[in-house]
Scaffold this active site. Sequence first.
Site, mmCIF file in Angstrom:
data_model
loop_
_atom_site.group_PDB
_atom_site.id
_atom_site.type_symbol
_atom_site.label_atom_id
_atom_site.label_comp_id
_atom_site.label_asym_id
_atom_site.label_seq_id
_atom_site.Cartn_x
_atom_site.Cartn_y
_atom_site.Cartn_z
ATOM 1 C CE LYS A 146 37.066 46.480 36.384
ATOM 2 N NZ LYS A 146 35.658 46.230 36.702
ATOM 3 C CD GLU A 200 37.686 29.822 42.512
ATOM 4 O OE1 GLU A 200 37.841 30.426 41.449
ATOM 5 O OE2 GLU A 200 37.975 30.315 43.622
HETATM 6 P P1 NAD Z 1 36.967 38.053 37.613
HETATM 7 O O1 NAD Z 1 38.367 37.654 37.419
HETATM 8 O O2 NAD Z 1 35.980 37.706 36.565
HETATM 9 O O3 NAD Z 1 36.883 39.639 37.795
HETATM 10 C C1 NAD Z 1 37.644 40.305 38.762
HETATM 11 C C2 NAD Z 1 37.832 41.758 38.335
HETATM 12 O O4 NAD Z 1 38.633 41.800 37.165
HETATM 13 C C3 NAD Z 1 36.527 42.468 37.980
HETATM 14 O O5 NAD Z 1 36.576 43.795 38.424
HETATM 15 C C4 NAD Z 1 36.528 42.404 36.466
HETATM 16 O O6 NAD Z 1 35.768 43.424 35.851
HETATM 17 C C5 NAD Z 1 38.012 42.583 36.163
HETATM 18 N N1 NAD Z 1 38.435 42.091 34.837
HETATM 19 C C6 NAD Z 1 37.888 41.107 34.085
HETATM 20 N N2 NAD Z 1 38.570 40.970 32.922
HETATM 21 C C7 NAD Z 1 39.573 41.884 32.939
HETATM 22 C C8 NAD Z 1 40.610 42.232 32.035
HETATM 23 N N3 NAD Z 1 40.762 41.604 30.887
HETATM 24 N N4 NAD Z 1 41.470 43.216 32.399
HETATM 25 C C9 NAD Z 1 41.352 43.853 33.583
HETATM 26 N N5 NAD Z 1 40.371 43.576 34.478
HETATM 27 C C10 NAD Z 1 39.497 42.597 34.173
HETATM 28 O O7 NAD Z 1 36.528 37.469 39.030
HETATM 29 P P2 NAD Z 1 35.109 37.541 39.758
HETATM 30 O O8 NAD Z 1 34.167 36.590 39.094
HETATM 31 O O9 NAD Z 1 34.675 38.955 39.928
HETATM 32 O O10 NAD Z 1 35.480 37.001 41.222
HETATM 33 C C11 NAD Z 1 35.570 35.661 41.560
HETATM 34 C C12 NAD Z 1 37.006 35.185 41.589
HETATM 35 O O11 NAD Z 1 37.774 35.980 42.478
HETATM 36 C C13 NAD Z 1 37.157 33.767 42.085
HETATM 37 O O12 NAD Z 1 38.070 33.071 41.291
HETATM 38 C C14 NAD Z 1 37.708 33.941 43.498
HETATM 39 O O13 NAD Z 1 38.402 32.832 44.006
HETATM 40 C C15 NAD Z 1 38.561 35.138 43.323
HETATM 41 N N6 NAD Z 1 38.860 35.786 44.613
HETATM 42 C C16 NAD Z 1 40.122 35.656 45.145
HETATM 43 C C17 NAD Z 1 40.423 36.215 46.377
HETATM 44 C C18 NAD Z 1 41.809 36.092 46.981
HETATM 45 O O14 NAD Z 1 42.157 36.917 47.806
HETATM 46 N N7 NAD Z 1 42.608 35.114 46.611
HETATM 47 C C19 NAD Z 1 39.428 36.904 47.072
HETATM 48 C C20 NAD Z 1 38.165 37.004 46.510
HETATM 49 C C21 NAD Z 1 37.891 36.447 45.270
#
Ligand code: NAD
Length: 493
Positions: free
Chosen positions: A172, A382
Amino acid sequence: MKVLNFINGEWKESSSKQFAPVINPATGDAIGEVTVSIEADVDAAVKAAKAAQKKWALEPAPKRAEVLYKVGYLLKERKEQLARMLTMEMGKVIEEARGEVQEGIDMAFYMAGEGRRLFGDTTPSELKDKFAMSVRAPVGVVGIITPWNFPIAIATWKSFPAIVAGNAVVWKPALETPFMAQELAKIFEEAGLPKGVFNVVNGDGPTTGNALVEHPDVRVISFTGSNEVGRKIAEKCGRSLKKVSLEMGGKNAVIVMDDADLSLAVEGIVWSAFGTSGQRCTACSRIIAHENIKKELENRLLEAMRTLTIGNGLDENVKVGPVINEKALQKIDQYVQIGKEEGAKLLTGGYILQEGEYNKGYYYAPTLFTDVTPNMRIAREEIFGPVASIIPVKSLEEAIEVNNSVDYGLSSSIFTRDVNKAFTAMRDIDTGIVYVNAGTTGAEIHLPFGGTKGTGNGHRDSGVAALDVFTEWKSIYIDFSGKLQRAQIDIDE
Ligand code: NAD
Protein backbone atom coordinates in the site's frame (compact mmCIF):
# COMPACT_ATOMS: atom_id res chain seq x y z
CA MET A 1 -2.69 9.36 -15.73
CA LYS A 2 -5.26 7.12 -14.04
CA VAL A 3 -3.61 4.75 -11.55
CA LEU A 4 -5.32 1.45 -10.73
CA ASN A 5 -4.58 -1.40 -8.35
CA PHE A 6 -2.37 -4.27 -9.47
CA ILE A 7 -3.88 -7.49 -8.15
CA ASN A 8 -2.99 -10.98 -9.34
CA GLY A 9 -1.29 -9.53 -12.44
CA GLU A 10 -4.31 -7.46 -13.45
CA TRP A 11 -4.96 -3.72 -13.35
CA LYS A 12 -8.19 -3.08 -11.48
CA GLU A 13 -10.24 -0.14 -10.30
CA SER A 14 -11.46 -0.36 -6.70
CA SER A 15 -15.08 -1.32 -6.25
CA SER A 16 -15.38 1.93 -4.22
CA LYS A 17 -15.37 3.78 -7.59
CA GLN A 18 -13.63 6.60 -5.71
CA PHE A 19 -10.57 8.36 -7.12
CA ALA A 20 -8.18 10.78 -5.39
CA PRO A 21 -6.33 13.47 -7.35
CA VAL A 22 -2.53 13.30 -7.71
CA ILE A 23 -1.13 16.81 -7.28
CA ASN A 24 2.22 18.10 -8.51
CA PRO A 25 3.49 19.97 -5.41
CA ALA A 26 5.62 22.26 -7.56
CA THR A 27 2.63 23.69 -9.45
CA GLY A 28 -0.48 22.65 -7.54
CA ASP A 29 -1.79 21.07 -10.77
CA ALA A 30 -3.69 17.79 -10.79
CA ILE A 31 -1.54 15.45 -12.87
CA GLY A 32 -3.55 12.27 -12.46
CA GLU A 33 -5.87 10.34 -10.23
CA VAL A 34 -5.66 7.17 -8.24
CA THR A 35 -8.23 4.57 -7.26
CA VAL A 36 -9.06 4.60 -3.54
CA SER A 37 -9.44 1.06 -2.24
CA ILE A 38 -11.63 -0.52 0.40
CA GLU A 39 -11.24 -3.71 2.49
CA ALA A 40 -12.51 -5.94 -0.33
CA ASP A 41 -9.63 -4.86 -2.61
CA VAL A 42 -7.09 -5.60 0.12
CA ASP A 43 -8.70 -8.97 0.69
CA ALA A 44 -8.52 -9.81 -3.03
CA ALA A 45 -4.85 -8.86 -3.13
CA VAL A 46 -4.02 -10.90 -0.02
CA LYS A 47 -5.87 -13.91 -1.44
CA ALA A 48 -3.91 -13.64 -4.69
CA ALA A 49 -0.65 -13.26 -2.77
CA LYS A 50 -1.39 -16.23 -0.54
CA ALA A 51 -2.14 -18.47 -3.50
CA ALA A 52 0.94 -17.35 -5.47
CA GLN A 53 3.33 -17.52 -2.53
CA LYS A 54 3.22 -21.28 -2.10
CA LYS A 55 4.49 -21.89 -5.63
CA TRP A 56 6.92 -19.01 -5.54
CA ALA A 57 8.56 -20.32 -2.36
CA LEU A 58 9.23 -23.62 -4.15
CA GLU A 59 11.20 -21.94 -6.95
CA PRO A 60 14.94 -22.23 -6.24
CA ALA A 61 16.16 -18.93 -4.77
CA PRO A 62 18.63 -18.30 -7.64
CA LYS A 63 15.67 -18.56 -10.04
CA ARG A 64 13.71 -16.08 -7.94
CA ALA A 65 16.73 -13.81 -8.07
CA GLU A 66 16.77 -13.86 -11.87
CA VAL A 67 13.57 -11.80 -11.83
CA LEU A 68 15.26 -9.23 -9.61
CA TYR A 69 18.21 -8.96 -11.99
CA LYS A 70 15.74 -8.19 -14.78
CA VAL A 71 13.97 -5.68 -12.54
CA GLY A 72 17.35 -4.01 -11.92
CA TYR A 73 18.07 -3.71 -15.64
CA LEU A 74 14.59 -2.32 -16.37
CA LEU A 75 14.93 0.26 -13.59
CA LYS A 76 18.30 1.22 -15.05
CA GLU A 77 16.92 1.54 -18.56
CA ARG A 78 14.06 3.75 -17.31
CA LYS A 79 15.99 5.71 -14.71
CA GLU A 80 15.50 9.13 -16.31
CA GLN A 81 11.84 8.63 -17.13
CA LEU A 82 11.10 7.37 -13.62
CA ALA A 83 13.07 10.19 -12.00
CA ARG A 84 11.08 12.83 -13.91
CA MET A 85 7.78 11.22 -12.96
CA LEU A 86 8.94 10.97 -9.33
CA THR A 87 9.79 14.68 -9.23
CA MET A 88 6.37 15.50 -10.63
CA GLU A 89 4.43 13.55 -8.04
CA MET A 90 6.63 14.15 -5.00
CA GLY A 91 8.51 17.38 -5.71
CA LYS A 92 12.13 16.46 -4.90
CA VAL A 93 14.71 17.95 -7.26
CA ILE A 94 15.56 15.87 -10.32
CA GLU A 95 19.12 15.07 -9.23
CA GLU A 96 17.80 13.55 -5.99
CA ALA A 97 15.04 11.74 -7.85
CA ARG A 98 17.71 10.11 -10.04
CA GLY A 99 19.55 9.15 -6.85
CA GLU A 100 16.39 7.61 -5.45
CA VAL A 101 15.83 5.46 -8.55
CA GLN A 102 19.51 4.47 -8.32
CA GLU A 103 18.83 3.14 -4.81
CA GLY A 104 16.24 0.84 -6.33
CA ILE A 105 18.70 -0.33 -8.99
CA ASP A 106 21.37 -0.99 -6.38
CA MET A 107 18.92 -2.85 -4.17
CA ALA A 108 17.73 -5.01 -7.07
CA PHE A 109 21.24 -6.24 -7.87
CA TYR A 110 22.23 -6.57 -4.23
CA MET A 111 19.17 -8.62 -3.27
CA ALA A 112 19.40 -10.65 -6.50
CA GLY A 113 22.84 -11.68 -5.26
CA GLU A 114 21.17 -12.93 -2.10
CA GLY A 115 19.45 -15.54 -4.26
CA ARG A 116 22.76 -17.42 -4.27
CA ARG A 117 23.47 -16.76 -0.59
CA LEU A 118 20.51 -16.61 1.81
CA PHE A 119 23.02 -18.14 4.19
CA GLY A 120 21.99 -20.19 7.17
CA ASP A 121 24.31 -22.05 9.53
CA THR A 122 25.52 -25.60 9.82
CA THR A 123 26.70 -26.38 13.29
CA PRO A 124 27.91 -29.51 15.14
CA SER A 125 25.34 -31.55 17.03
CA GLU A 126 26.05 -32.50 20.64
CA LEU A 127 25.16 -36.09 19.68
CA LYS A 128 27.00 -38.65 17.54
CA ASP A 129 25.85 -39.24 13.97
CA LYS A 130 23.60 -36.23 13.98
CA PHE A 131 23.65 -33.17 11.75
CA ALA A 132 22.29 -29.71 12.63
CA MET A 133 21.56 -26.66 10.52
CA SER A 134 19.38 -23.58 10.40
CA VAL A 135 17.82 -22.19 7.23
CA ARG A 136 15.84 -19.08 6.37
CA ALA A 137 12.21 -19.83 5.54
CA PRO A 138 9.81 -17.30 3.97
CA VAL A 139 7.15 -15.85 6.25
CA GLY A 140 4.30 -15.93 3.70
CA VAL A 141 2.32 -12.84 2.72
CA VAL A 142 4.09 -9.58 3.47
CA GLY A 143 2.21 -6.29 3.84
CA ILE A 144 4.22 -3.20 2.95
CA ILE A 145 3.11 0.33 3.89
CA THR A 146 5.20 3.28 2.73
CA PRO A 147 5.34 7.10 2.95
CA TRP A 148 5.37 9.62 0.11
CA ASN A 149 8.86 11.02 0.64
CA PHE A 150 10.71 8.10 -1.05
CA PRO A 151 7.98 6.76 -3.33
CA ILE A 152 10.08 4.08 -5.02
CA ALA A 153 13.24 3.48 -2.96
CA ILE A 154 11.50 2.36 0.23
CA ALA A 155 9.29 -0.06 -1.68
CA THR A 156 12.41 -1.61 -3.22
CA TRP A 157 14.14 -1.87 0.19
CA LYS A 158 11.21 -3.92 1.39
CA SER A 159 9.80 -5.83 -1.58
CA PHE A 160 13.11 -7.02 -3.08
CA PRO A 161 14.35 -8.89 0.02
CA ALA A 162 10.81 -10.17 0.64
CA ILE A 163 10.52 -11.56 -2.88
CA VAL A 164 13.98 -13.10 -3.12
CA ALA A 165 13.30 -14.85 0.19
CA GLY A 166 10.18 -16.51 -1.27
CA ASN A 167 7.38 -14.31 0.09
CA ALA A 168 4.54 -12.63 -1.79
CA VAL A 169 3.87 -8.92 -1.32
CA VAL A 170 0.87 -6.63 -0.99
CA TRP A 171 2.03 -3.01 -1.07
CA LYS A 172 0.00 0.00 0.00
CA PRO A 173 1.85 3.09 -1.20
CA ALA A 174 1.12 6.61 0.04
CA LEU A 175 -1.93 8.08 -1.66
CA GLU A 176 0.09 11.17 -2.65
CA THR A 177 2.60 9.21 -4.77
CA PRO A 178 0.98 6.36 -6.72
CA PHE A 179 2.89 6.78 -10.00
CA MET A 180 6.03 5.06 -8.76
CA ALA A 181 3.95 2.16 -7.42
CA GLN A 182 2.37 1.71 -10.83
CA GLU A 183 5.75 1.85 -12.59
CA LEU A 184 7.34 -0.68 -10.22
CA ALA A 185 4.42 -3.07 -10.72
CA LYS A 186 4.78 -2.73 -14.52
CA ILE A 187 8.48 -3.52 -14.19
CA PHE A 188 7.81 -6.65 -12.12
CA GLU A 189 5.25 -7.72 -14.73
CA GLU A 190 7.73 -7.22 -17.59
CA ALA A 191 10.47 -8.99 -15.67
CA GLY A 192 8.29 -12.10 -15.59
CA LEU A 193 7.36 -12.25 -11.90
CA PRO A 194 4.50 -14.76 -11.58
CA LYS A 195 1.05 -13.28 -11.09
CA GLY A 196 0.09 -12.57 -7.49
CA VAL A 197 3.64 -12.42 -6.08
CA PHE A 198 3.61 -8.60 -6.14
CA ASN A 199 0.37 -6.66 -5.69
CA VAL A 200 -0.39 -2.97 -5.22
CA VAL A 201 -3.48 -1.67 -3.44
CA ASN A 202 -3.81 2.12 -3.45
CA GLY A 203 -5.72 3.96 -0.79
CA ASP A 204 -5.62 5.87 2.44
CA GLY A 205 -4.18 4.80 5.78
CA PRO A 206 -7.21 4.35 8.01
CA THR A 207 -9.11 2.17 5.51
CA THR A 208 -6.72 0.50 3.06
CA GLY A 209 -3.60 0.48 5.22
CA ASN A 210 -5.56 -0.65 8.24
CA ALA A 211 -7.20 -3.49 6.29
CA LEU A 212 -3.74 -4.79 5.41
CA VAL A 213 -2.59 -4.55 9.04
CA GLU A 214 -5.71 -6.35 10.30
CA HIS A 215 -5.80 -9.06 7.64
CA PRO A 216 -5.24 -12.46 9.29
CA ASP A 217 -3.37 -13.88 6.30
CA VAL A 218 -0.74 -11.13 6.30
CA ARG A 219 2.06 -12.52 8.46
CA VAL A 220 4.40 -9.53 8.53
CA ILE A 221 3.91 -5.79 8.19
CA SER A 222 6.86 -3.70 7.10
CA PHE A 223 6.03 -0.05 7.70
CA THR A 224 7.87 3.19 7.06
CA GLY A 225 6.23 6.44 8.08
CA SER A 226 5.44 8.63 11.04
CA ASN A 227 5.88 7.64 14.65
CA GLU A 228 2.22 8.27 15.38
CA VAL A 229 0.97 5.82 12.73
CA GLY A 230 3.74 3.30 13.42
CA ARG A 231 2.70 3.04 17.07
CA LYS A 232 -0.92 2.38 16.13
CA ILE A 233 0.15 -0.33 13.69
CA ALA A 234 2.45 -1.95 16.26
CA GLU A 235 -0.38 -2.10 18.80
CA LYS A 236 -2.66 -3.84 16.32
CA CYS A 237 0.05 -6.26 15.22
CA GLY A 238 0.83 -6.98 18.86
CA ARG A 239 -2.72 -8.12 19.47
CA SER A 240 -2.55 -10.72 16.68
CA LEU A 241 1.15 -11.55 17.25
CA LYS A 242 1.94 -10.38 13.73
CA LYS A 243 5.58 -9.63 13.03
CA VAL A 244 6.04 -5.88 12.46
CA SER A 245 9.02 -3.85 11.33
CA LEU A 246 8.83 -0.08 11.88
CA GLU A 247 11.02 2.65 10.38
CA MET A 248 9.80 6.00 11.63
CA GLY A 249 10.79 9.60 12.18
CA GLY A 250 14.03 11.28 13.14
CA LYS A 251 15.43 14.39 14.81
CA ASN A 252 18.88 14.07 13.37
CA ALA A 253 21.83 16.21 14.38
CA VAL A 254 25.14 17.32 12.93
CA ILE A 255 27.77 18.02 15.60
CA VAL A 256 30.38 20.61 14.58
CA MET A 257 33.46 20.66 16.80
CA ASP A 258 35.82 23.65 17.02
CA ASP A 259 38.54 21.78 15.08
CA ALA A 260 36.22 20.94 12.16
CA ASP A 261 36.75 21.83 8.52
CA LEU A 262 33.98 24.44 8.52
CA SER A 263 33.59 24.64 4.73
CA LEU A 264 32.98 20.90 4.63
CA ALA A 265 30.61 21.09 7.60
CA VAL A 266 28.57 23.82 5.91
CA GLU A 267 28.30 21.77 2.71
CA GLY A 268 27.22 18.71 4.69
CA ILE A 269 24.66 20.64 6.73
CA VAL A 270 23.10 22.43 3.77
CA TRP A 271 22.79 19.16 1.83
CA SER A 272 21.31 17.28 4.80
CA ALA A 273 19.02 20.02 6.13
CA PHE A 274 17.58 21.45 2.93
CA GLY A 275 17.87 18.57 0.44
CA THR A 276 14.43 17.10 -0.32
CA SER A 277 13.23 20.33 1.38
CA GLY A 278 14.04 18.74 4.75
CA GLN A 279 11.55 15.92 4.13
CA ARG A 280 13.93 13.00 4.60
CA CYS A 281 13.69 10.83 7.68
CA THR A 282 17.46 11.38 7.95
CA ALA A 283 17.29 15.15 7.40
CA CYS A 284 19.48 17.23 9.69
CA SER A 285 17.26 19.49 11.76
CA ARG A 286 19.68 20.15 14.63
CA ILE A 287 23.15 21.61 14.35
CA ILE A 288 25.02 21.12 17.60
CA ALA A 289 27.81 23.68 17.35
CA HIS A 290 30.81 24.20 19.61
CA GLU A 291 30.52 27.72 21.04
CA ASN A 292 34.00 28.67 19.75
CA ILE A 293 32.91 28.35 16.09
CA LYS A 294 29.18 29.06 16.45
CA LYS A 295 29.29 32.64 15.10
CA GLU A 296 31.56 31.70 12.19
CA LEU A 297 29.33 28.71 11.36
CA GLU A 298 26.19 30.90 11.43
CA ASN A 299 27.75 33.37 9.00
CA ARG A 300 28.95 30.67 6.64
CA LEU A 301 25.61 28.85 6.70
CA LEU A 302 23.75 32.08 5.93
CA GLU A 303 26.10 32.73 3.02
CA ALA A 304 25.59 29.20 1.66
CA MET A 305 21.80 29.39 2.11
CA ARG A 306 21.64 32.57 0.04
CA THR A 307 22.81 30.55 -2.97
CA LEU A 308 20.00 27.96 -2.71
CA THR A 309 17.70 28.24 -5.73
CA ILE A 310 14.13 27.32 -4.83
CA GLY A 311 11.60 26.16 -7.40
CA ASN A 312 10.28 23.34 -9.54
CA GLY A 313 12.55 20.33 -9.09
CA LEU A 314 12.50 19.57 -12.82
CA ASP A 315 14.73 22.61 -13.36
CA GLU A 316 18.32 21.32 -13.09
CA ASN A 317 19.42 24.55 -11.37
CA VAL A 318 16.95 24.27 -8.54
CA LYS A 319 18.37 23.02 -5.25
CA VAL A 320 15.28 23.13 -3.03
CA GLY A 321 11.90 21.98 -4.32
CA PRO A 322 8.43 22.33 -2.82
CA VAL A 323 7.11 20.48 0.21
CA ILE A 324 4.45 17.85 -0.37
CA ASN A 325 1.21 19.79 0.22
CA GLU A 326 -0.59 22.66 1.93
CA LYS A 327 -0.93 20.71 5.19
CA ALA A 328 2.85 20.24 5.36
CA LEU A 329 3.35 23.93 4.64
CA GLN A 330 1.07 24.90 7.52
CA LYS A 331 2.71 22.40 9.91
CA ILE A 332 6.18 23.75 9.12
CA ASP A 333 5.00 27.33 9.59
CA GLN A 334 3.39 26.48 12.92
CA TYR A 335 6.70 25.03 14.15
CA VAL A 336 8.46 28.23 13.11
CA GLN A 337 5.98 30.26 15.17
CA ILE A 338 6.54 27.88 18.10
CA GLY A 339 10.30 28.36 17.75
CA LYS A 340 9.92 32.14 17.88
CA GLU A 341 7.62 31.94 20.90
CA GLU A 342 10.08 29.64 22.66
CA GLY A 343 12.75 32.34 22.29
CA ALA A 344 14.86 30.90 19.48
CA LYS A 345 16.54 33.51 17.29
CA LEU A 346 15.43 33.38 13.65
CA LEU A 347 18.44 34.04 11.40
CA THR A 348 16.77 33.57 8.02
CA GLY A 349 13.61 32.24 6.36
CA GLY A 350 10.57 31.46 8.48
CA TYR A 351 7.84 32.11 5.91
CA ILE A 352 5.77 30.53 3.16
CA LEU A 353 6.85 31.63 -0.32
CA GLN A 354 3.86 33.00 -2.19
CA GLU A 355 5.01 35.47 -4.81
CA GLY A 356 5.20 34.82 -8.56
CA GLU A 357 6.02 31.25 -9.55
CA TYR A 358 5.63 30.15 -5.91
CA ASN A 359 2.01 31.17 -5.88
CA LYS A 360 0.56 27.83 -6.96
CA GLY A 361 2.98 25.31 -5.45
CA TYR A 362 3.93 24.60 -1.82
CA TYR A 363 7.21 26.36 -1.06
CA TYR A 364 8.79 27.17 2.29
CA ALA A 365 11.84 29.42 2.63
CA PRO A 366 14.87 27.53 3.98
CA THR A 367 14.94 28.52 7.62
CA LEU A 368 17.70 28.74 10.23
CA PHE A 369 17.27 29.33 13.95
CA THR A 370 20.09 29.87 16.42
CA ASP A 371 20.50 29.97 20.21
CA VAL A 372 18.13 27.07 20.44
CA THR A 373 18.15 25.09 23.67
CA PRO A 374 17.81 21.28 23.72
CA ASN A 375 14.45 21.36 25.50
CA MET A 376 12.68 23.57 22.95
CA ARG A 377 10.05 21.81 20.87
CA ILE A 378 11.79 22.78 17.62
CA ALA A 379 14.83 20.91 18.95
CA ARG A 380 12.88 17.79 19.90
CA GLU A 381 10.00 17.24 17.46
CA GLU A 382 10.15 16.22 13.82
CA ILE A 383 9.23 19.24 11.67
CA PHE A 384 9.77 17.53 8.29
CA GLY A 385 10.55 20.70 6.36
CA PRO A 386 13.50 22.98 5.52
CA VAL A 387 14.04 24.18 9.09
CA ALA A 388 17.29 23.73 11.05
CA SER A 389 18.24 24.87 14.56
CA ILE A 390 21.68 25.69 15.93
CA ILE A 391 22.21 24.51 19.52
CA PRO A 392 25.42 25.84 21.09
CA VAL A 393 27.51 23.55 23.35
CA LYS A 394 30.78 23.79 25.25
CA SER A 395 32.34 20.33 24.81
CA LEU A 396 32.20 17.01 22.98
CA GLU A 397 30.57 15.38 26.01
CA GLU A 398 27.80 17.98 26.05
CA ALA A 399 27.38 17.65 22.26
CA ILE A 400 26.86 13.89 22.54
CA GLU A 401 24.49 14.32 25.47
CA VAL A 402 22.38 16.80 23.49
CA ASN A 403 22.54 14.56 20.43
CA ASN A 404 21.20 11.63 22.44
CA SER A 405 18.61 13.60 24.41
CA VAL A 406 15.74 13.30 21.88
CA ASP A 407 13.15 10.54 21.61
CA TYR A 408 14.31 9.58 18.11
CA GLY A 409 17.48 7.70 17.16
CA LEU A 410 17.97 7.55 13.39
CA SER A 411 21.05 9.39 12.12
CA SER A 412 23.84 11.61 13.51
CA SER A 413 27.02 13.13 12.23
CA ILE A 414 30.15 14.73 13.62
CA PHE A 415 32.57 17.07 11.90
CA THR A 416 35.98 16.96 13.54
CA ARG A 417 39.62 16.53 12.51
CA ASP A 418 40.47 14.86 15.81
CA VAL A 419 40.46 11.06 15.52
CA ASN A 420 39.92 10.63 19.25
CA LYS A 421 36.80 12.79 19.19
CA ALA A 422 35.52 10.96 16.11
CA PHE A 423 35.91 7.53 17.72
CA THR A 424 34.40 8.71 21.01
CA ALA A 425 31.36 9.99 19.11
CA MET A 426 31.08 6.78 17.05
CA ARG A 427 30.97 4.81 20.29
CA ASP A 428 28.74 7.06 22.39
CA ILE A 429 26.17 8.34 19.90
CA ASP A 430 23.03 6.22 20.26
CA THR A 431 21.53 6.45 16.74
CA GLY A 432 21.31 3.61 14.21
CA ILE A 433 23.45 5.51 11.69
CA VAL A 434 26.54 7.65 12.40
CA TYR A 435 28.57 9.69 9.91
CA VAL A 436 31.99 11.22 10.42
CA ASN A 437 32.76 14.31 8.32
CA ALA A 438 29.61 13.92 6.23
CA GLY A 439 26.01 15.06 6.70
CA THR A 440 23.21 12.94 8.20
CA THR A 441 22.04 11.60 4.83
CA GLY A 442 23.76 9.26 2.40
CA ALA A 443 22.98 5.72 3.44
CA GLU A 444 24.16 2.95 1.11
CA ILE A 445 21.85 0.03 0.47
CA HIS A 446 24.15 -2.80 1.55
CA LEU A 447 24.34 -1.61 5.17
CA PRO A 448 21.50 -1.93 7.68
CA PHE A 449 19.24 1.15 7.67
CA GLY A 450 17.14 2.17 10.64
CA GLY A 451 17.10 3.72 14.05
CA THR A 452 16.91 3.23 17.77
CA LYS A 453 14.45 4.47 20.42
CA GLY A 454 11.38 6.19 18.93
CA THR A 455 12.57 5.68 15.36
CA GLY A 456 12.07 1.95 15.19
CA ASN A 457 11.39 -1.32 16.92
CA GLY A 458 14.73 -3.04 16.46
CA HIS A 459 14.43 -4.13 12.84
CA ARG A 460 16.38 -2.80 9.89
CA ASP A 461 15.70 -2.17 6.21
CA SER A 462 18.58 -2.74 3.76
CA GLY A 463 21.66 -4.89 4.08
CA VAL A 464 21.42 -8.54 5.04
CA ALA A 465 19.51 -7.38 8.13
CA ALA A 466 16.45 -6.80 5.90
CA LEU A 467 16.21 -10.55 5.37
CA ASP A 468 15.56 -11.00 9.09
CA VAL A 469 12.25 -9.17 8.68
CA PHE A 470 11.08 -11.35 5.82
CA THR A 471 12.27 -14.77 6.97
CA GLU A 472 11.82 -17.08 9.91
CA TRP A 473 14.69 -19.19 11.16
CA LYS A 474 14.02 -22.90 10.86
CA SER A 475 16.33 -25.24 12.79
CA ILE A 476 16.72 -28.73 11.34
CA TYR A 477 18.22 -31.84 13.01
CA ILE A 478 19.02 -34.97 11.01
CA ASP A 479 19.84 -38.07 13.00
CA PHE A 480 21.67 -40.78 11.01
CA SER A 481 22.52 -43.02 14.00
CA GLY A 482 19.51 -45.29 13.46
CA LYS A 483 18.51 -45.08 17.13
CA LEU A 484 16.69 -42.63 19.38
CA GLN A 485 19.22 -40.15 20.75
CA ARG A 486 17.86 -37.77 23.36
CA ALA A 487 19.40 -34.29 23.45
CA GLN A 488 20.88 -33.29 26.83
CA ILE A 489 20.37 -36.89 28.13
CA ASP A 490 22.26 -39.33 25.89
CA ILE A 491 25.31 -37.11 25.69
CA ASP A 492 27.83 -39.52 27.25
CA GLU A 493 27.08 -42.52 25.05
P1 NAD B 1 2.45 8.57 7.61
O1 NAD B 1 2.76 7.82 8.83
O2 NAD B 1 1.39 9.61 7.66
O3 NAD B 1 2.03 7.56 6.44
C1 NAD B 1 2.84 6.49 6.07
C2 NAD B 1 1.98 5.40 5.43
O4 NAD B 1 1.11 4.86 6.41
C3 NAD B 1 1.09 5.92 4.30
O5 NAD B 1 1.03 4.96 3.28
C4 NAD B 1 -0.25 6.06 4.99
O6 NAD B 1 -1.35 5.98 4.11
C5 NAD B 1 -0.23 4.86 5.94
N1 NAD B 1 -1.14 4.97 7.09
C6 NAD B 1 -1.60 6.08 7.71
N2 NAD B 1 -2.43 5.75 8.72
C7 NAD B 1 -2.50 4.39 8.75
C8 NAD B 1 -3.19 3.46 9.56
N3 NAD B 1 -3.96 3.84 10.55
N4 NAD B 1 -3.01 2.14 9.30
C9 NAD B 1 -2.20 1.72 8.31
N5 NAD B 1 -1.53 2.57 7.49
C10 NAD B 1 -1.66 3.89 7.71
O7 NAD B 1 3.83 9.19 7.10
P2 NAD B 1 4.12 10.15 5.85
O8 NAD B 1 3.63 11.52 6.17
O9 NAD B 1 3.66 9.51 4.59
O10 NAD B 1 5.72 10.13 5.81
C11 NAD B 1 6.53 10.94 6.60
C12 NAD B 1 7.07 10.20 7.80
O11 NAD B 1 7.78 9.04 7.38
C13 NAD B 1 8.07 11.00 8.60
O12 NAD B 1 7.82 10.84 9.97
C14 NAD B 1 9.41 10.38 8.23
O13 NAD B 1 10.44 10.58 9.17
C15 NAD B 1 9.03 8.96 8.06
N6 NAD B 1 10.03 8.22 7.27
C16 NAD B 1 10.87 7.34 7.92
C17 NAD B 1 11.85 6.66 7.22
C18 NAD B 1 12.77 5.67 7.91
O14 NAD B 1 13.31 4.81 7.24
N7 NAD B 1 12.99 5.76 9.21
C19 NAD B 1 11.99 6.89 5.85
C20 NAD B 1 11.14 7.79 5.23
C21 NAD B 1 10.15 8.45 5.95
